[in-house]
Write a protein that holds these residues in place. Structure first.
Motif, mmCIF file in Angstrom:
data_model
loop_
_atom_site.group_PDB
_atom_site.id
_atom_site.type_symbol
_atom_site.label_atom_id
_atom_site.label_comp_id
_atom_site.label_asym_id
_atom_site.label_seq_id
_atom_site.Cartn_x
_atom_site.Cartn_y
_atom_site.Cartn_z
ATOM 1 N N PHE A 26 10.492 5.439 -1.340
ATOM 2 C CA PHE A 26 9.445 6.204 -2.021
ATOM 3 C C PHE A 26 8.983 7.374 -1.150
ATOM 4 O O PHE A 26 8.795 8.480 -1.633
ATOM 5 C CB PHE A 26 8.241 5.326 -2.350
ATOM 6 C CG PHE A 26 8.472 4.305 -3.441
ATOM 7 C CD1 PHE A 26 9.492 4.433 -4.367
ATOM 8 C CD2 PHE A 26 7.636 3.203 -3.532
ATOM 9 C CE1 PHE A 26 9.683 3.489 -5.369
ATOM 10 C CE2 PHE A 26 7.813 2.253 -4.523
ATOM 11 C CZ PHE A 26 8.835 2.391 -5.456
ATOM 12 N N LEU A 27 8.792 7.109 0.140
ATOM 13 C CA LEU A 27 8.311 8.164 1.031
ATOM 14 C C LEU A 27 9.389 9.214 1.299
ATOM 15 O O LEU A 27 9.081 10.395 1.454
ATOM 16 C CB LEU A 27 7.798 7.574 2.345
ATOM 17 C CG LEU A 27 6.515 6.746 2.233
ATOM 18 C CD1 LEU A 27 6.127 6.166 3.588
ATOM 19 C CD2 LEU A 27 5.372 7.548 1.633
ATOM 20 N N VAL A 34 13.213 7.414 -7.305
ATOM 21 C CA VAL A 34 13.845 6.183 -6.805
ATOM 22 C C VAL A 34 13.901 5.162 -7.935
ATOM 23 O O VAL A 34 12.896 4.902 -8.595
ATOM 24 C CB VAL A 34 13.044 5.600 -5.613
ATOM 25 C CG1 VAL A 34 13.659 4.285 -5.138
ATOM 26 C CG2 VAL A 34 12.973 6.610 -4.476
ATOM 27 N N SER A 35 15.069 4.586 -8.132
ATOM 28 C CA SER A 35 15.199 3.544 -9.160
ATOM 29 C C SER A 35 15.005 2.162 -8.541
ATOM 30 O O SER A 35 15.188 1.975 -7.331
ATOM 31 C CB SER A 35 16.578 3.619 -9.822
ATOM 32 O OG SER A 35 17.574 3.159 -8.926
ATOM 33 N N SER A 59 4.280 -2.231 -8.805
ATOM 34 C CA SER A 59 3.811 -3.300 -7.906
ATOM 35 C C SER A 59 4.470 -3.217 -6.528
ATOM 36 O O SER A 59 3.905 -3.713 -5.548
ATOM 37 C CB SER A 59 4.025 -4.676 -8.531
ATOM 38 O OG SER A 59 5.401 -4.979 -8.672
ATOM 39 N N LEU A 60 5.614 -2.554 -6.445
ATOM 40 C CA LEU A 60 6.278 -2.381 -5.158
ATOM 41 C C LEU A 60 5.455 -1.538 -4.191
ATOM 42 O O LEU A 60 5.572 -1.668 -2.977
ATOM 43 C CB LEU A 60 7.652 -1.733 -5.353
ATOM 44 C CG LEU A 60 8.717 -2.641 -5.950
ATOM 45 C CD1 LEU A 60 9.803 -1.819 -6.631
ATOM 46 C CD2 LEU A 60 9.301 -3.541 -4.882
ATOM 47 N N ALA A 61 4.603 -0.681 -4.728
ATOM 48 C CA ALA A 61 3.787 0.192 -3.882
ATOM 49 C C ALA A 61 2.468 -0.461 -3.468
ATOM 50 O O ALA A 61 1.782 0.041 -2.589
ATOM 51 C CB ALA A 61 3.509 1.503 -4.614
ATOM 52 N N THR A 109 -0.751 7.841 0.587
ATOM 53 C CA THR A 109 -1.858 8.169 -0.301
ATOM 54 C C THR A 109 -1.578 9.456 -1.070
ATOM 55 O O THR A 109 -1.963 9.580 -2.231
ATOM 56 C CB THR A 109 -3.204 8.251 0.454
ATOM 57 O OG1 THR A 109 -3.095 9.191 1.515
ATOM 58 C CG2 THR A 109 -3.631 6.901 0.985
ATOM 59 N N GLY A 110 -0.888 10.387 -0.441
ATOM 60 C CA GLY A 110 -0.485 11.599 -1.154
ATOM 61 C C GLY A 110 0.443 11.276 -2.309
ATOM 62 O O GLY A 110 0.318 11.842 -3.405
ATOM 63 N N MET A 111 1.382 10.357 -2.072
ATOM 64 C CA MET A 111 2.302 9.950 -3.126
ATOM 65 C C MET A 111 1.527 9.299 -4.278
ATOM 66 O O MET A 111 1.792 9.589 -5.447
ATOM 67 C CB MET A 111 3.341 8.967 -2.568
ATOM 68 C CG MET A 111 4.306 8.435 -3.617
ATOM 69 S SD MET A 111 5.410 7.157 -2.983
ATOM 70 C CE MET A 111 4.283 5.794 -2.716
#
Length: 190
Positions: A26-27, A34-35, A59-61, A109-111
């Motif tokens: 993600f980052l 991203v899948s 939920s992954l995040a 947090t930006g994401m």
């Protein structure tokens, strides 16, 4: 080591591997790029295994939400009735500080801020602790089930984190919100 201990350790390792892979991807590339399949591949698990641990991509995040909610409730249960507002304030200040100190906190947090699905999910997940926190407050102060003051304190305490998150001085913002809550709580319960 017992078989159940070994199994629990292996599950924790698998969960961590999936969460770490998701965060890294993600980052690196952004949440929307991203899948879930890519995350499963990066963690070397099947899609069904990934979904056993994380029911949705969002939920992954937000891997630690359940543990944070449990700790928040325990904070209230472990304090004296006259200290509930202060205990909540201390917990939220501490947790905000921990969030800010995570590696890649600003990028994460930006994401979240740039991804409407994550912003909405994160808020929903955080506010889902309201019922458990309300119940803990009712028990801590000896209030009846459904006490509106306990519900309000739970809701506004959770909202305090959101307000502080958007403020340039989070600890100062949390302090101001909880000063207001403390005065209102004392006056209303008077």
């Amino acid at each position: 080591m017992s078989e159940s201990g070994r199994r629990a350790r292996k599950k924790a390792q698998t969960r961590k591997a999936i969460g770490d892979a998701a965060l890294r991807l993600f980052l690196e590339r952004g949440y929307d790029q991203v899948s879930v399949r890519e995350i499963a591949d990066a963690a070397d698990v099947s899609l069904s295994t990934l979904f056993n641990y994380y029911p949705t991509k969002e939920s992954l995040a937000f891997d630690e939400s359940e543990a944070i909610g449990s700790a928040l409730v325990a904070t209230v249960r472990d304090c004296a009735p006259q200290e509930v507002v202060g205990a909540l304030r201390t917990f939220i200040v501490k947790w905000a500080g921990e969030v800010a100190s995570y590696p890649h906190a600003a990028e994460f947090t930006g994401m979240i801020d740039r991804t409407p699905a994550l912003s909405a999910y994160g808020r929903r997940v955080w506010l889902q602790h309201e019922d458990a926190l309300t119940k803990a407050l009712e028990e801590a102060v000896g209030a009846a089930t459904g006490d509106v003051l306990c519900r309000a304190l739970a809701r506004f305490s959770l909202e305090a984190f959101d307000l502080a998150y958007a403020h340039p001085q989070p600890a100062e913002a949390i302090g101001a919100v909880f000063a207001l809550l403390d005065h209102g709580w004392v006056a209303a319960r008077g």
